[in-house]
Scaffold this active site. Structure first.
Site, PDB file in Angstrom:
ATOM      1  N   ASP A 282       0.812  -1.217   0.000  1.00 56.38           N
ATOM      2  CA  ASP A 282       0.000   0.000   0.000  1.00 56.38           C
ATOM      3  C   ASP A 282       0.847   1.270   0.000  1.00 56.38           C
ATOM      4  O   ASP A 282       0.305   2.374   0.134  1.00 56.38           O
ATOM      5  CB  ASP A 282      -0.925   0.012   1.223  1.00 56.38           C
ATOM      6  CG  ASP A 282      -1.949  -1.116   1.177  1.00 56.38           C
ATOM      7  OD1 ASP A 282      -2.500  -1.359   0.096  1.00 56.38           O
ATOM      8  OD2 ASP A 282      -2.172  -1.754   2.219  1.00 56.38           O
ATOM      9  N   ASP A 283       2.153   1.136  -0.163  1.00 51.18           N
ATOM     10  CA  ASP A 283       3.037   2.297  -0.109  1.00 51.18           C
ATOM     11  C   ASP A 283       2.819   3.217  -1.307  1.00 51.18           C
ATOM     12  O   ASP A 283       2.853   2.777  -2.466  1.00 51.18           O
ATOM     13  CB  ASP A 283       4.493   1.829  -0.080  1.00 51.18           C
ATOM     14  CG  ASP A 283       5.460   2.980   0.019  1.00 51.18           C
ATOM     15  OD1 ASP A 283       5.597   3.540   1.123  1.00 51.18           O
ATOM     16  OD2 ASP A 283       6.064   3.336  -1.016  1.00 51.18           O
ATOM     17  N   VAL A 284       2.621   4.487  -1.026  1.00 49.61           N
ATOM     18  CA  VAL A 284       2.370   5.477  -2.085  1.00 49.61           C
ATOM     19  C   VAL A 284       3.571   5.602  -3.009  1.00 49.61           C
ATOM     20  O   VAL A 284       3.431   5.723  -4.229  1.00 49.61           O
ATOM     21  CB  VAL A 284       2.005   6.840  -1.466  1.00 49.61           C
ATOM     22  CG1 VAL A 284       1.894   7.906  -2.551  1.00 49.61           C
ATOM     23  CG2 VAL A 284       0.696   6.740  -0.677  1.00 49.61           C
ATOM     24  N   LEU A 286       5.740   3.318  -3.780  1.00 48.03           N
ATOM     25  CA  LEU A 286       5.759   2.155  -4.673  1.00 48.03           C
ATOM     26  C   LEU A 286       4.776   2.354  -5.819  1.00 48.03           C
ATOM     27  O   LEU A 286       5.097   2.081  -6.985  1.00 48.03           O
ATOM     28  CB  LEU A 286       5.402   0.898  -3.880  1.00 48.03           C
ATOM     29  CG  LEU A 286       5.261  -0.393  -4.690  1.00 48.03           C
ATOM     30  CD1 LEU A 286       6.580  -0.779  -5.343  1.00 48.03           C
ATOM     31  CD2 LEU A 286       4.750  -1.536  -3.793  1.00 48.03           C
ATOM     32  N   TRP A 324      11.589   1.987  -5.428  1.00 47.35           N
ATOM     33  CA  TRP A 324      11.642   3.254  -4.688  1.00 47.35           C
ATOM     34  C   TRP A 324      12.788   4.124  -5.194  1.00 47.35           C
ATOM     35  O   TRP A 324      12.687   5.346  -5.219  1.00 47.35           O
ATOM     36  CB  TRP A 324      11.868   2.992  -3.199  1.00 47.35           C
ATOM     37  CG  TRP A 324      10.646   2.659  -2.417  1.00 47.35           C
ATOM     38  CD1 TRP A 324       9.344   2.826  -2.794  1.00 47.35           C
ATOM     39  CD2 TRP A 324      10.609   2.105  -1.081  1.00 47.35           C
ATOM     40  NE1 TRP A 324       8.502   2.409  -1.779  1.00 47.35           N
ATOM     41  CE2 TRP A 324       9.252   1.967  -0.731  1.00 47.35           C
ATOM     42  CE3 TRP A 324      11.592   1.712  -0.186  1.00 47.35           C
ATOM     43  CZ2 TRP A 324       8.851   1.445   0.506  1.00 47.35           C
ATOM     44  CZ3 TRP A 324      11.215   1.190   1.044  1.00 47.35           C
ATOM     45  CH2 TRP A 324       9.846   1.064   1.376  1.00 47.35           C
TER      46      TRP A 324
END
Length: 328
Positions: A282-284, A286, A324
């Site tokens: 859920d990392d923005v 990523l 990233w």
């Protein structure tokens, strides 16, 4: 194996300390430490990654070298880390009167080994990534990059909590504020170097103490203090998390703690515990990286990310870290 009782000046440069459980080794060369690195390692690439950090408080970069304070038990020291050819890192102590301490030397070598994740064999990752549409450019652009970690559990959790729902620049500002208010400073050669506050240090404070120091929301201050007390009391340790042997079980342990959700849990498992299948899906950042690589107009859905990552089994952590790098 060098004896702790052997005088420092008698140690030969070729003598090597070796831990058979982890294949961890280092060499003493005079007052310096030489740490072997894998073939799939680029010091310059890792320094380039570190240089993207804004307002960093825990290391300094000068002329292609890294300067960092490291705590080994109750001993604090400052070291310079530089490339020594293509096969080793050279670690030099800065004005350290106890540099002949075997305990200090081994602790520093272990910390740097862990920080650079030198124990992970990246050959299988590169073989997989070269065939992967999302990763093939990343492993060419950033070859030799390591998932530079956060060896201390409390520091990793704090960084995850501080970074929740704010931009990266402000997160670094909060980290510096936190470190300079509650951490320890070491003076060497006219420079100041900071150590992250320990869980034991913070366990004696209240959330109100942190809030008064400008540490973001009261809720986050509560989370930082609560976690410090859990770690200081031994209720939460790296060993407990590692003993689960399973990313899902370790995640369950972490999300029971106030302030730690799935994203923070996977961030900690990725950067501190080195679990290869930790995946902050859920990392923005990523999502933005995938959007960038694929040239999409909108961020991908979770279902689409699961499809794209189907071939990353046991390399989700490194795949995320490399993606990233396109942004940070």
């Amino acid at each position: 194996m060098i004896s702790a009782n052997e005088p420092f000046e008698r140690r030969h440069p070729s003598q090597t300390n070796l831990d058979p459980k982890t294949s961890f080794s280092y060499e003493n060369e005079g007052s310096d430490i030489r740490l072997p690195v894998p073939a799939e390692f680029s010091f310059a690439e890792n320094v380039a990654h570190l240089s993207t950090a804004t307002n960093e408080s825990l290391y300094t970069l000068r002329e292609g070298r890294i300067y960092k304070a490291i705590a080994v038990g109750r001993e604090d020291t400052v070291v310079e880390i530089a490339a020594d050819g293509d096969t080793h890192l050279r670690i030099r102590f800065i004005e350290e009167p106890a540099s002949d301490s075997p305990t200090l030397r081994e602790g520093v070598a272990r910390y740097v080994h862990d920080w650079f994740d030198l124990g992970t064999d990246l050959k299988p990752f590169y073989e997989m990534a070269r065939q992967d549409p999302l990763l093939k450019q990343a492993v060419v652009s950033f070859y030799g990059l390591r998932n530079m970690g956060i060896p201390d559990l409390y520091e990793a959790i704090c960084w995850g909590i501080l970074g929740q729902q704010i931009n990266l620049a402000f997160a670094y500002t909060l980290k510096r504020r936190f470190v300079e208010k509650f951490g320890r400073v070491i003076e060497r050669a006219g420079e100041s170097y900071w150590l992250f506050p320990t869980a034991e240090d913070l366990a004696s404070f209240t959330p109100e103490d942190l809030s008064a120091a400008g540490m973001t929301t009261v809720k986050k201050c509560e989370y930082l203090v609560d976690t410090a007390r859990l770690i200081a009391s031994g209720e939460l340790t790296k060993e407990q998390l590692l003993q689960t042997g399973d990313v899902k079980q370790a995640e369950k342990m972490l999300v029971k703690i106030r302030g730690i959700g799935p994203w923070t849990a996977h961030y900690v498992l990725m950067r501190c515990l080195r679990m290869p299948d930790a995946f902050p899906i859920d990392d923005v950042g990523l999502h933005h990286s995938i959007r960038h690589v694929l040239g999409l107009d909108t961020k991908p859905s979770k279902e689409r990310i699961l499809e794209l990552s189907a071939g990353w089994t046991q390399w989700e952590s490194y795949a995320t870290f490399y993606l990233w790098r396109f942004l940070y």
